[in-house]
Design an enzyme around this catalytic site. Structure first.
Site, PDB file in Angstrom:
ATOM      1  N   ASP A  46      -3.561  -1.065   1.259  1.00  0.00           N
ATOM      2  CA  ASP A  46      -3.177   0.195   1.893  1.00  0.00           C
ATOM      3  C   ASP A  46      -2.878   1.240   0.814  1.00  0.00           C
ATOM      4  OD1 ASP A  46      -1.627   2.066   3.789  1.00  0.00           O
ATOM      5  OD2 ASP A  46      -2.152   0.416   5.128  1.00  0.00           O
TER       6      ASP A  46
ATOM      7  N   ASP B 193      15.132  -2.629   1.586  1.00  0.00           N
ATOM      8  CA  ASP B 193      14.803  -3.613   2.608  1.00  0.00           C
ATOM      9  C   ASP B 193      13.474  -4.324   2.337  1.00  0.00           C
ATOM     10  OD1 ASP B 193      16.296  -4.602   4.669  1.00  0.00           O
ATOM     11  OD2 ASP B 193      15.601  -3.197   6.186  1.00  0.00           O
TER      12      ASP B 193
ATOM     13  N   HIS C 110       2.273   5.271   4.368  1.00  0.00           N
ATOM     14  CA  HIS C 110       1.607   4.421   5.356  1.00  0.00           C
ATOM     15  C   HIS C 110       1.767   2.941   5.033  1.00  0.00           C
ATOM     16  CE1 HIS C 110      -1.897   2.712   7.563  1.00  0.00           C
ATOM     17  NE2 HIS C 110      -1.664   3.698   8.419  1.00  0.00           N
TER      18      HIS C 110
ATOM     19  N   SER D 129      -2.429   1.190  13.377  1.00  0.00           N
ATOM     20  CA  SER D 129      -1.974   0.779  12.044  1.00  0.00           C
ATOM     21  C   SER D 129      -0.664   0.020  12.128  1.00  0.00           C
ATOM     22  CB  SER D 129      -1.770   2.004  11.150  1.00  0.00           C
ATOM     23  OG  SER D 129      -2.977   2.621  10.821  1.00  0.00           O
TER      24      SER D 129
END
Length: 594
Positions: free
Chosen positions: A183, A192, A216, A372
Site C-alpha cells: 500500500d 497502536d 491509506h 479498501s
C-alpha cells in the site's frame, strides 16, 4: 522491528542507482493510464539467463530502449521493464516486442491510483458488555467505534458485524503469521501499531523506510492488527499477527505495475502468509497476475468503489482467475451492500464491513469508507485462521472463509457466497471443541416442555443455554417449559480451558396456542365459507377463507367478520398480533403477513 535481509539492501542500492534518473516520469501524463515511455516485457524461457539477456539486448537496441528493471530486480524470471525513446509511442513499442517469437507478452507499465477516501463516520455504538458469555471484549477505549468488529446498532438484524469478540474467545492471532500491507506504507511508529510492525521496504523511494505519507496503508494496517487490549486506541482483527509494510504508492496515492510487482515479490521473499491489496483498476495486467501466481500467499483484494457489476466490468487484481485471491466488497452497519461498492454474483466472493470504519492514521485515528477497508477485515480473519492452523495453505484458508459467511438472502445477487464475513465461524470449524445440540419435542402446543440434549464434541467443561424467551440455564442437558406461543431461537455456548464454541439454531422451537376447533365464517347468504386452515402448522389459522393459502382476501374477510370472530372463534387461533384478544390489530398484522 526486524531487519530487512541483506539481499534486499543490496537490491535497494541497485534500484536507486538504476532508477533515480527516471523517477520523475513515474507519474502518468494527464489522461494517460500508464507511465510515459515504459514497457513491461516478459521473455520465454530460452534455457539460460544469457540467452534471454542476448535476445533482450538485441530487441532493445533495435528501437533504442534501455533496461530500467532487470528480471533479477523484478523477481520474476524473464521479466524486464524498459524505457523507450521519445521517438516511439508506448503502444507501438508494445506491439514491437509482442511481435517477437521469444516474447511471452508486453504491456505498458500501467498506473494505479489508490481509492480516494469516501467520507467520515460517527460514533454509532454505545455500551458494550464485557461479560457477555462466549465473547472476549478488549479494553481499547475506542473499541465502541468499531462497529465492524462488534455492532450493537441493529441487534435485531443480527448485529451485521464479523463476530470478532466470539472469534477472540478462540484465537487472538500469532506473531508467527505475517500480513504484508502492499500500500502507501505504514506509520510503524504509531502508538497502536509499533509493536506489531516488522521492518518493511519503500519501493517508491527505494529505501528501508516505508513510512506512510498518504494515510491509506496505515488505516488498513490498523484494521488488520492494531495492538489490542492495551488500553490504547483501537482493536485489530488479529491482535498478535505481524504487519509487513510494503510501500508502493506515493504520497498522492499513485503507483504502477512494476512497483506493485516488486512489492509482491518482496513480500513473498519476506515470508508473508497473507498479502493485503486494498487497490486495483479495470486494466488487466499479465505481468501483475504472473507476480501473484508466483507466490503461495493468500491475496485479499478489494472489489472497487465504482458501484459497478464486476461480472460485466472486471476489476483487477480482484478479478484474476486465481485459486488464492479473495475478492471483497463492502457492507454497511445494516448488512446491506454499500452505495459505492462494486459487486458481482460471480466475481466478488463476499462482503465485509466497509463504511464508517474507524482505524489508525499516521499519528492519529479516523474514519474511512471503501472496499479498501473491507479487505483488511478479511486479511485479519485469515491471519487468525493461519494462527490456529499453520499448515493450511491459501486455498484452504480461502475456502474456510467463504464457506462460513453469514448468508443474507438479499446479498445473493451481490456476491458469490451471498454473505458477509464472519470471523468466528471458520475458527470454530477448525477447533476440536464444537457445540451442537438437539431437542425433543421441537413443536407443540402450550404448555410445551422441551428436553435439550448437549451433543457437543471436545469434552466441554461449561454450558450456557439461552432459550429465546428470556430464560437461561447452565446445566448440560436442561429441560425448559414454554408458556407463550411463538418461534424461539436457541443458543448453546460451551467452553473448555479458555476456549469456547457456539451453536445457534434460529426459530428452532415452535410453540403453538392450545388447540381449539375453529368455526367457518358465515358468507352472508345463509351459508358458510370453508373452514379456516393452518397451512404452516403454527397454531394460527391465517387462511381465513379456507382455500388453502394466504392471500389478500383473508385479511379482508377477517375485517368483514371481526365481530363474529370476537364472539365465536377461539382467541389463540386468530391472535396474529399477540395482543391476547381478537381485534382489528389482527387484521393489520394479517395484511402485513401477506
Amino acid at each position: 522491528m526486524e531487519r530487512v535481509s541483506v539481499s534486499w539492501i543490496l537490491r535497494a542500492c541497485l534500484l536507486f542507482m538504476l532508477i533515480t534518473a527516471v523517477w520523475g516520469g513515474v507519474q502518468a501524463e494527464q489522461g494517460s493510464d500508464y507511465v510515459p515511455g515504459e514497457v513491461i516485457v516478459r521473455y520465454a524461457n530460452l534455457g539460460s539467463g544469457t540467452a534471454v539477456a542476448s535476445v533482450a539486448s538485441s530487441l532493445n537496441a533495435q528501437i533504442g530502449a534501455e533496461t530500467i528493471y532487470t528480471d533479477e530486480v523484478m523477481g520474476i524470471n524473464g521479466m524486464q521493464v524498459v524505457k523507450v525513446p521519445d521517438t516511439i509511442s508506448v503502444p507501438d513499442a508494445v506491439q514491437f516486442y509482442k511481435s517477437n517469437e521469444h516474447v511471452l507478452y508486453a504491456e505498458p507499465n500501467y498506473v494505479i491510483t489508490l481509492p480516494t477516501p469516501l467520507g467520515k463516520g460517527e460514533n454509532i455504538i454505545q455500551g458494550l458488555d464485557s461479560e457477555t458469555p462466549g465473547m472476549t471484549i478488549p479494553n481499547d477505549p475506542d473499541f465502541d467505534l468499531q462497529w465492524g468488529l462488534y455492532n450493537t446498532l441493529n441487534s435485531s438484524a443480527g448485529r451485521a458485524d464479523i463476530s470478532a469478540p466470539e472469534a477472540w474467545n478462540i484465537s487472538t492471532g500469532s506473531s508467527d503469521v505475517i500480513v504484508a500491507v502492499v500500500d502507501s506504507g505504514v506509520d510503524y511508529n504509531h502508538e497502536d501499531l509499533a509493536a506489531n510492525c516488522l521492518k518493511g521496504f519503500d519501493f517508491v523511494n527505494y529505501d528501508e523506510d516505508p513510512m506512510d505519507d498518504n494515510g491509506h496503508g496505515t488505516h488498513c494496517a490498523g484494521i488488520i492488527s492494531a495492538v489490542t487490549d492495551n488500553s490504547i486506541g483501537i482493536a485489530g482483527v488479529s491482535w498478535n499477527s505481524k504487519i509487513l509494510p510494503v510501500k508502493v504508492f506515493d504520497a498522492t496515492g499513485v503507483s504502477n505495475t512494476a512497483l506493485e510487482i516488486m512489492g509482491i515479490v518482496y513480500a513473498k521473499e519476506q515470508g508473508a502468509n497473507i498479502i493485503s491489496c486494498s487497490w486495483g483498476s479495470h486494466i488487466y495486467s499479465e505481468a501483475l497476475k504472473d507476480a501473484i501466481d508466483s507466490t503461495d500467499a493468500l491475496f485479499v483484494c478489494s472489489a472497487g468503489n465504482d458501484g459497478y457489476d464486476n461480472d460485466e466490468i472486471p476489476y483487477y487484481p480482484a478479478g484474476y482467475n486465481s485459486a488464492h485471491i479473495i475478492s471483497v466488497g463492502a457492507s454497511d452497519e445494516y448488512d446491506m451492500l454499500t452505495w459505492f461498492s462494486n459487486y458481482g454474483a460471480v466475481s466478488v466472493d463476499l462482503l465485509a464491513p466497509g463504511q464508517n470504519i474507524y482505524s489508525t492514521l499516521p499519528g492519529d485515528y479516523g474514519f474511512m469508507d471503501g472496499t479498501s477497508m473491507s479487505v483488511p477485515f478479511v486479511s485479519g480473519t485469515a491471519a487468525l485462521i493461519k494462527s490456529e492452523k499453520p499448515g493450511y495453505d491459501a486455498g484452504q484458508i480461502k475456502n474456510l472463509i467463504l464457506n462460513s459467511v453469514d448468508q443474507k438472502f438479499w446479498l445473493n445477487s451481490t456476491c458469490a457466497t451471498g454473505g458477509r464475513l464472519n470471523a468466528y465461524k471458520p475458527l470454530s470449524l477448525v477447533l476440536p471443541l464444537n457445540a451442537d445440540f438437539k431437542a425433543e419435542p421441537v413443536s407443540g402446543t402450550i404448555p410445551l416442555n422441551v428436553q435439550f440434549v448437549d451433543m457437543s464434541s471436545g469434552e466441554p467443561e461449561t454450558w450456557h443455554w439461552t432459550f429465546g424467551d428470556g430464560f437461561e440455564s447452565t446445566l448440560q442437558n436442561p429441560t425448559h417449559l414454554y408458556m407463550k406461543p411463538g418461534k424461539y431461537s436457541i443458543t448453546l455456548t460451551i467452553s473448555k480451558e479458555g476456549l469456547s464454541s457456539i451453536a445457534e439454531k434460529e426459530n428452532f422451537i415452535h410453540v403453538k396456542p392450545p388447540y381449539q376447533p375453529v368455526k367457518a365464517f358465515p358468507d352472508g347468504k345463509g351459508g358458510f365459507y370453508p373452514v379456516p386452515t393452518d397451512a404452516d402448522d403454527d397454531g394460527l389459522f391465517e387462511d381465513i377463507n379456507g382455500n388453502g393459502w394466504l392471500e389478500y382476501e383473508d385479511p379482508k374477510l377477517l375485517f368483514d367478520q371481526i365481530l363474529f370472530a370476537m364472539k365465536e372463534e377461539p382467541i389463540g387461533q386468530f391472535d396474529f398480533d399477540k395482543s391476547g384478544f381478537i381485534g382489528f390489530g389482527d387484521v393489520v398484522k394479517l395484511y402485513q403477513m401477506v
